[in-house]
Design an enzyme around this catalytic site. Sequence first.
Site, PDB file in Angstrom:
ATOM      1  N   GLY A  46       0.827  -1.193   0.000  1.00 44.96           N
ATOM      2  CA  GLY A  46       0.000   0.000   0.000  1.00 44.96           C
ATOM      3  C   GLY A  46       0.863   1.245   0.000  1.00 44.96           C
ATOM      4  O   GLY A  46       2.014   1.214   0.449  1.00 44.96           O
ATOM      5  N   GLN A  51       2.906   9.910   1.176  1.00 45.56           N
ATOM      6  CA  GLN A  51       4.179   9.191   1.239  1.00 45.56           C
ATOM      7  C   GLN A  51       5.078   9.505   0.050  1.00 45.56           C
ATOM      8  O   GLN A  51       6.274   9.232   0.099  1.00 45.56           O
ATOM      9  CB  GLN A  51       3.945   7.685   1.327  1.00 45.56           C
ATOM     10  CG  GLN A  51       3.338   7.258   2.653  1.00 45.56           C
ATOM     11  CD  GLN A  51       3.125   5.775   2.690  1.00 45.56           C
ATOM     12  OE1 GLN A  51       2.107   5.271   2.229  1.00 45.56           O
ATOM     13  NE2 GLN A  51       4.104   5.064   3.225  1.00 45.56           N
ATOM     14  N   CYS A  88       5.835  -0.122   7.555  1.00 43.23           N
ATOM     15  CA  CYS A  88       5.495   1.005   6.695  1.00 43.23           C
ATOM     16  C   CYS A  88       6.713   1.411   5.877  1.00 43.23           C
ATOM     17  O   CYS A  88       7.821   1.498   6.416  1.00 43.23           O
ATOM     18  CB  CYS A  88       5.025   2.174   7.562  1.00 43.23           C
ATOM     19  SG  CYS A  88       4.504   3.625   6.629  1.00 43.23           S
ATOM     20  N   LEU A  89       6.493   1.666   4.601  1.00 41.02           N
ATOM     21  CA  LEU A  89       7.589   2.104   3.739  1.00 41.02           C
ATOM     22  C   LEU A  89       8.175   3.433   4.208  1.00 41.02           C
ATOM     23  O   LEU A  89       9.335   3.721   3.939  1.00 41.02           O
ATOM     24  CB  LEU A  89       7.104   2.222   2.288  1.00 41.02           C
ATOM     25  CG  LEU A  89       6.671   0.914   1.623  1.00 41.02           C
ATOM     26  CD1 LEU A  89       6.074   1.188   0.251  1.00 41.02           C
ATOM     27  CD2 LEU A  89       7.826  -0.065   1.533  1.00 41.02           C
ATOM     28  N   HIS A 130      -4.701   1.457   7.379  1.00 41.89           N
ATOM     29  CA  HIS A 130      -3.335   1.984   7.481  1.00 41.89           C
ATOM     30  C   HIS A 130      -3.138   3.138   6.494  1.00 41.89           C
ATOM     31  O   HIS A 130      -2.618   4.197   6.860  1.00 41.89           O
ATOM     32  CB  HIS A 130      -2.352   0.839   7.198  1.00 41.89           C
ATOM     33  CG  HIS A 130      -0.916   1.217   7.224  1.00 41.89           C
ATOM     34  ND1 HIS A 130      -0.030   0.717   8.146  1.00 41.89           N
ATOM     35  CD2 HIS A 130      -0.176   2.040   6.423  1.00 41.89           C
ATOM     36  CE1 HIS A 130       1.180   1.216   7.915  1.00 41.89           C
ATOM     37  NE2 HIS A 130       1.109   2.018   6.870  1.00 41.89           N
ATOM     38  N   GLU A 131      -3.577   2.934   5.254  1.00 43.22           N
ATOM     39  CA  GLU A 131      -3.385   3.969   4.231  1.00 43.22           C
ATOM     40  C   GLU A 131      -4.258   5.194   4.490  1.00 43.22           C
ATOM     41  O   GLU A 131      -3.814   6.327   4.300  1.00 43.22           O
ATOM     42  CB  GLU A 131      -3.640   3.403   2.833  1.00 43.22           C
ATOM     43  CG  GLU A 131      -2.714   2.271   2.430  1.00 43.22           C
ATOM     44  CD  GLU A 131      -1.238   2.558   2.626  1.00 43.22           C
ATOM     45  OE1 GLU A 131      -0.811   3.725   2.516  1.00 43.22           O
ATOM     46  OE2 GLU A 131      -0.495   1.606   2.910  1.00 43.22           O
ATOM     47  N   HIS A 134      -2.680   7.477   6.870  1.00 42.61           N
ATOM     48  CA  HIS A 134      -1.678   8.358   6.253  1.00 42.61           C
ATOM     49  C   HIS A 134      -2.320   9.649   5.747  1.00 42.61           C
ATOM     50  O   HIS A 134      -1.713  10.720   5.825  1.00 42.61           O
ATOM     51  CB  HIS A 134      -0.986   7.664   5.074  1.00 42.61           C
ATOM     52  CG  HIS A 134       0.175   6.807   5.455  1.00 42.61           C
ATOM     53  ND1 HIS A 134       1.305   7.298   6.072  1.00 42.61           N
ATOM     54  CD2 HIS A 134       0.386   5.478   5.288  1.00 42.61           C
ATOM     55  CE1 HIS A 134       2.160   6.313   6.267  1.00 42.61           C
ATOM     56  NE2 HIS A 134       1.627   5.190   5.806  1.00 42.61           N
TER      57      HIS A 134
END
Length: 166
Positions: A46, A51, A88-89, A130-131, A134
């Site tokens: 994701g 991000q 997480c990236l 999660h997304e 963000h």
Amino acid sequence: MALRKIRTYEDEILRKKSKVVEKFDQRLCQLLDDMKDTMYEANGIGLAAPQVGVLKRAVVIDIGEGAIELVNPEIEQVEGSAVDVEGCLSVPNVWGEVERPQKVVVKAQDRFGNEFRLEAEGLLARAVCHEIDHLDGILFVDKVIRFVSEEEIEQRRSRGDKMDLE
């Protein structure tokens, strides 16, 4: 294929609330395409627009069943709860257990502005939540119950566990 730089936790843009997408144009399509390319290149499941430095309410997700694009997503319903490991990236090499709904219904728009609803459960529900976090300036580390070691992650991977390691 255009890759964008993934912003990491020290970048203040990740703590800002994203703006509603109002223009469904070629720029949005390019953003979504770039986000997918960037997510796949980083081996994530994701990615949210903040991000990659864009404060727009847009996310892409692929838990292995094909890419899903959510523009202006809003969670309408939640059901149950489950604790599982996330990463997480934007927060590399950090993992932790986070409680999320087991099922969600999300209202969103596609890249052309058409409204739809997505029913998600399990890993997909976790990734969606999660997304969307963000988009509201929330990182998973804000919700961690317990941080998890790299050794534990490797053990879970060797067992074939599916985790939201974005």
